[in-house]
Enzyme design. Sequence first.
Site, mmCIF file in Angstrom:
data_model
loop_
_atom_site.group_PDB
_atom_site.id
_atom_site.type_symbol
_atom_site.label_atom_id
_atom_site.label_comp_id
_atom_site.label_asym_id
_atom_site.label_seq_id
_atom_site.Cartn_x
_atom_site.Cartn_y
_atom_site.Cartn_z
ATOM 1 C CB CYS A 274 15.085 54.262 99.227
ATOM 2 S SG CYS A 274 15.448 53.545 97.785
ATOM 3 C CE LYS A 276 16.024 51.787 107.541
ATOM 4 N NZ LYS A 276 17.170 50.966 107.609
ATOM 5 C CB THR A 277 19.476 58.250 107.311
ATOM 6 O OG1 THR A 277 19.930 57.022 107.434
ATOM 7 C CG2 THR A 277 20.129 59.086 108.564
ATOM 8 C CG ASN A 386 28.181 52.497 100.599
ATOM 9 O OD1 ASN A 386 27.057 52.945 101.125
ATOM 10 N ND2 ASN A 386 28.354 51.245 100.906
HETATM 11 MN MN MN Z 1 20.550 49.429 106.504
#
Ligand code: MN
Length: 623
Positions: A274, A276-277, A386
């Site tokens: 979503c 974050k990084t 992934n």
């Molecule tokens: Mn995580």
Amino acid sequence: MEEKHVELLKTKCDEENYKKLMELNNPVLHNFIAKYVELCNPLSVFVRTDSLEDTRYIRDKARKLEEETQLLIDGHTVHFDGYFDQARDKENTKFLVTKDLSLGPDINSIDRQVGLVEIQDLLKSIMDGKEMFILFLCLGPINSDFSIYAVQITDSCYVAHSEDILFRPAYQVFKRKGPDIEFFKYVHSAGELEGNVSKNIDKRRVYIDFAENIVYSVNTQYAGNTVGLKKLSLRLAIRKADKEGWLAEHMFVMGVYGPDERKTHFTGAFPSFCGKTSTCMVRGENILGDDIAYLRKRRGKVFAVNVERGIFGIIKDVNPEDDPLIWEILTTPGEVIFSNILVKDGVPYWQGDGRLPPDEGINFSARWFKDKIDEKGSPIPYAHPNARYTIRLGSLKNRDPQLEDPEGVVVKGIIYGGRDSDTWPPVFESFDWVHGVITIASSLESETTAATLGKGGVRKFNLMANLDFLSLPIGKYIQNHLDFVKDLEKPPLIFGVNYFLKGQNSNYLTGMQYKRVWLKWMELRVHNDIEAIKTPIGFFPRYQDLKKLFKEVLNKDYPEEDYRKQFTLRIPENIAKIERIVEIYKTKVTDSPDIFFKLLQEQKQWLEKIKVQYGDYVAPTLF
Ligand code: MN
Ligand code: SPV
């Protein structure tokens, strides 16, 4: 130590490794290690101190045993997990519980005795013929009130290598503290291997025993299931934090620059995939950590540290335009482990890297070629969605200088975000801490993506983006958040963000870079530099402030029409959301704090009132 354990360790360790163990002068630690040496029965034992030589030994072993393969660029290797071992296994990750320690219906658990018998049985002689690696590590910076020490036992040098990149070494601390050290324990085995991957995936288990602060992980290699200090430790830390009055969160930590070089630290919780990084890595700001944070109060302020010192990041869509700093690390010499990408002639390729992929190569399905299909006839992508990279934060140019500060950084804002096509605006602020904890953090939802489910757009409830790791009853966890800042004069502000809002034609209403503007807006709000618009769900940005920031940050004109589309309050969607959340808490959570339903009910009534006045969709300028 018991006599039989001394004998056992002497036979399994050579002289040097035995000496390294004995220098730790800690009978509890020695008994723990001896117990699992006896049970797992490895051929030999390697004890890692903090020396470069020991780090090198593990790195070299990973190549020798072919758990990792050297790529063209110096220091770069690739590791493959098994075809069915590409992500966290939620179904087989369970808490060991006793009758008096129930966690509620939404948290996966198993009777402690039953689980222990099963896992001990799986571990029996599981390291037959293999080398056992023992690592001494620290969660958070060394010598800080945040530090939690940990011992990892594993038979995978890929896991040991990843742990070296991601966490601070602590053999010397164990040595100095002797018997006076408390520590988390992790026992991992990849199990029997086929080629270089775990064979018995049907017997993959991750069992968490918080009674003894130990996590067992077997028959898996994927880091999210195996690297003890990452998500396995988060589950133990949440319980420790509960007892001690702090918070263990699935959050990044970052520094955002304001006017005149002012710097403000934020933490942010987002479910996987979503943004974050990419938020904590945005151009112009500083990253402290991208995944797990501990938060403590001191002198009337909230402080945070990154639990890790590296990134185990999603590689999909990392390209020179959007992520120039990570791209640079992934394409120049230095220590990098790539996992589950495609390799051709020693070069790694992944989805969204901006290059044309080769027609064949080696990937997570072994030899891959264009149009290769799996057993069910579905096409096998050239790189797994992934697929990941593992790097040190220290190698990033934008790392925050306070990364190793044992004090941590002062947190002034907390951001929650999910994948939401139609409800929340791109950025908004709660009225206060309690309102934010309840209507933003505890009401967080995220839509599944087509890549993971086949069917996109299914909303999943994920409070604080921490549901997968929650080792407490949900209501208690929320109550801990509510109580956390009770004695603070100025708690951190709580914000919601949504990078996935869509318009009428299902087109995204915001661009990839816009989060840079939202961050600056939040920074200004923290310091009360600008006003905001009060709506029933929280404070929204004013047009004139965003217009100025778009120009300053992105050198972009920001039409009022865009603002109106992005920040129109969508009343039916917001009411439906409240109804969904209330239903979840009513049916699944037996210990919701009283104020929970009251606040949501008030919010809903306010939305209904506005709806009568202005209709379903209300432009922000009308408030
Ligand atoms: Mn995580
Ligand atoms: C996540 O999925 O939130 C991650 C990767 O950060 S894992 O280590 O698998 O949890």
